[in-house]
Each structure stands twice: as structure tokens, then as C-alpha cells.
Design an enzyme around this catalytic site. Structure first.
Site, short mmCIF file in Angstrom:
data_model
loop_
_atom_site.label_atom_id
_atom_site.label_comp_id
_atom_site.label_asym_id
_atom_site.label_seq_id
_atom_site.Cartn_x
_atom_site.Cartn_y
_atom_site.Cartn_z
N HIS A 148 0.85 -1.18 0.00
CA HIS A 148 0.00 0.00 0.00
C HIS A 148 0.89 1.24 0.00
CE1 HIS A 148 -3.29 2.65 0.68
NE2 HIS A 148 -2.90 2.99 1.89
N LYS A 169 -0.85 10.91 0.58
CA LYS A 169 0.12 10.32 -0.35
C LYS A 169 -0.21 10.66 -1.80
CE LYS A 169 -0.64 6.12 1.10
NZ LYS A 169 -1.62 6.44 2.15
N ASP A 187 -1.67 3.89 -4.79
CA ASP A 187 -2.47 3.06 -3.89
C ASP A 187 -1.92 1.64 -3.74
OD1 ASP A 187 -5.01 2.97 -2.24
OD2 ASP A 187 -5.27 1.23 -3.53
N ARG A 253 16.44 14.78 12.90
CA ARG A 253 16.65 16.18 12.53
C ARG A 253 17.96 16.38 11.78
NH1 ARG A 253 15.59 20.30 17.31
NH2 ARG A 253 15.83 21.66 15.50
#
Length: 322
Positions: A148, A169, A187, A253
């Protein structure tokens, strides 16, 4: 479009598929191509079989004859060669391929006609046609896994975008397409392992070129943006996972995380990006792909930052010691 995940059995390949995709010529058996199925990507070069050794004959493989095999066959008597060719023409044998524009032995033609087995030819050398057929069959017959997500080609880097349903997405993929990148699948992504280090992703045939945008519905990317906006498949080199922003969640980060995700036997680098109102995900993912490409070429911005920081610390230490 409903999401689907799991393992799928490999598709079968007919000799007709092989002829079309490898661009082979049909010497005999035009009407037999659709009925002959290939079940293995291994190709056989029958050398020992020409000497009469059939203890381990791989009859289910495509049989490839090149200059070596045909030259050896010319030195055999008619009866001896016909007997060998009849043993090679088993019911499960998909086809014979003759390379380098060579003429097939008459004995092979006779045995193939008796057993209804196609004979194919090509101008390519034996090594080239062997490589082409192996690559094609491995791709078609490999085990597939449905994931997916959304697969996009960004500056030549295959990026698989994953995340919970509704995280954005498909909308991000649409923005990336508008920025000049190419959609492979939305998808549902069909993934197979090409070799020990390479994963390939493609769209299921029913979803090719299609993108679902909530509130609009399904759009045809190729129709709206042109053929340059889509690709049929690409290597998967980077996974970008979109997560809803949370103050309790720690995100990388400095870019020195080494998170990966294993698909089949291949470890794919993975980064997690927090989704928050006002963040332009398309630009962030685009930058992630560019940074990944730079690192693969030997430039690591995190290492440069560490070096600069260490240099600054050293300079300050020297000043204090004076």
C-alpha cells in the site's frame, strides 16, 4: 481504490509473450505460441544432451542453441542427431531458440514438428539473447508482493511513499507530477525482487496511470499531463513514510538515522516525515530524493556538518588555551 497488501503468485508467461518482448523470429510454430507456457526463468544450453546424456535433462526450460551446439550437431550422423532431437522434444519443453541467425538442423525441425514445439530464431548472439530472455522471464515469473503506497520517479530515484490512509500520499504524488516527476503506481504497488540488491515496483494493469484524489475522484495522469508524466516500472531505492505530526514523536533532525525496511531480501533506506499543516510535502520529498542521490554519489551533508562542528569546537578550544 481499495488498498491491498500481500503476496501474489507469479504470472505465467507464454512463448507468444517471449517472442513479442524479446523480438524473436518464428521459424516454426506460429499457431503454437499461445499454448506453450514457460514456468521457469532458467535457460538451457543443451551441450551434454547432444552427446546422448539425458539423466538430468531440464525439459521445462527454453532450449537455446548457439554456434557451439549447432557446430557439434553438424558432426553427427542423421539418425543419431534425429534420435537426440526427439529426446529433447518433450511435451513440457516450451520452445527452442536458435541464436546468431543460424539455420536450425533439419533433424530439429522434424522432431519439433512431430511434437508440436515452436522453433524461434534471432540475429542476437547467444550471450545477448540468453541475457535478454533471463532478465525478462525473471521479472515476469518472480514472486510479487502488493504494498500500500505510491511510487514516484523523482530525478531518477524510485521513491515509495507510504503512510496511513488519508495522510496525503496521492495528493503529494499529484504535486510531484506537476513539478515534472513521473508516477509509476498509486495506492497499490506490485513489487518483485530482480536480484540480491534490486527491488522493482510497478502498477497493477488495472491501475496503470491512474491517481485517486479525494473530492475529485480518479484521474488519468497520462491523459492530463502527457506520456512523460508516467513510467511503467522503476527500481525502489528510497521509502518515505508520512506520519501525522505528534509532539511526543521524535523525528530525525540531522539525517544521521539509518532506518531501513526489508522487502523480500533487500534492505531499503527509509525516512519518516511528519505531516503538519503548512508543510509542502512534495518539495520535502523532492529534497529527500536529491539528498539520497547526493549521498549515493559520495556527498553526505550530515558528515560535512559534523566536520564543521568539530572544526569550530577545536578552534574555540585553541583560543581558550592561549
Amino acid at each position: 481504490m481499495a488498498s491491498v497488501a500481500g503476496n501474489d503468485l507469479a504470472d505465467s508467461v507464454t512463448v507468444a509473450d517471449l517472442v513479442e518482448n524479446i523480438r524473436l523470429d518464428v521459424i516454426y510454430g506460429d499457431d503454437l505460441l499461445d499454448d506453450r507456457e514457460i514456468s521457469t526463468s532458467d535457460i538451457s544450453r543443451p551441450g551434454l544432451e547432444l552427446t546422448g546424456y539425458f539423466n538430468y535433462y531440464p525439459a521445462k526450460r527454453v532450449q537455446l542453441l548457439g554456434i557451439t551446439e549447432t557446430s557439434f550437431a553438424k558432426g553427427m550422423s542423421h539418425d543419431e542427431l534425429l534420435s537426440v532431437m526427439r529426446q529433447m522434444c518433450q511435451p513440457e519443453t516450451p520452445a527452442f531458440v536458435i541464436s546468431t541467425q543460424l539455420e536450425p538442423p533439419e533433424e530439429l525441425l522434424q522432431a519439433a514438428k512431430e511434437n508440436q514445439i515452436p522453433i524461434l530464431g534471432t540475429k542476437m548472439t547467444t550471450s545477448r539473447v540468453l541475457s535478454n530472455m533471463t532478465n525478462y522471464l525473471e521479472g515476469q515469473l518472480a514472486e510479487r508482493q502488493s504494498l500500500h503506497g505510491v511510487l514516484v520517479d523523482i530525478y531518477g530515484v524510485g521513491v515509495l511513499i507510504t503512510g496511513d490512509s488519508g495522510v496525503g500520499k496521492s495528493e503529494t504524488a499529484l504535486e510531484l507530477v506537476k513539478r515534472g516527476h513521473r508516477l509509476i503506481a498509486d495506492d497499490r504497488v506490485e513489487v518483485y525482487q530482480q536480484d540480491e540488491q534490486t527491488l522493482v515496483g510497478a502498477a497493477p494493469a488495472i491501475l496503470a496511470h491512474l491517481l485517486e484524489i479525494r473530492g475529485i475522484g480518479i484521474i488519468d495522469v497520462m491523459n492530463l499531463f502527457g506520456a512523460g508524466a508516467v513510467r511503467s516500472e522503476t527500481d525502489i531505492e528510497l521509502i518515505v513514510h508520512l506520519e501525522a505530526w505528534s509532539a511526543d514523536k521524535r523525528f530525525d533532525r540531522l539525517g544521521n538515522g539509518d532506518e531501513t525496511q526489508k522487502i523480500f531480501d533487500v534492505e531499503i533506506p527509509k525516512i519518516s516525515i511528519p505531516v503538519k499543516t503548512g508543510r509542502n510535502l512534495a518539495i520535502i520529498i523532492e529534497a529527500a530524493a536529491m539528498n539520497f542521490r547526493a549521498r549515493s554519489m559520495g556527498y553526505d551533508a550530515t558528515k560535512v556538518f559534523d566536520q564543521n562542528l568539530n572544526r569550530l569546537i577545536q578552534q574555540n578550544s585553541n583560543k581558550k588555551s592561549k
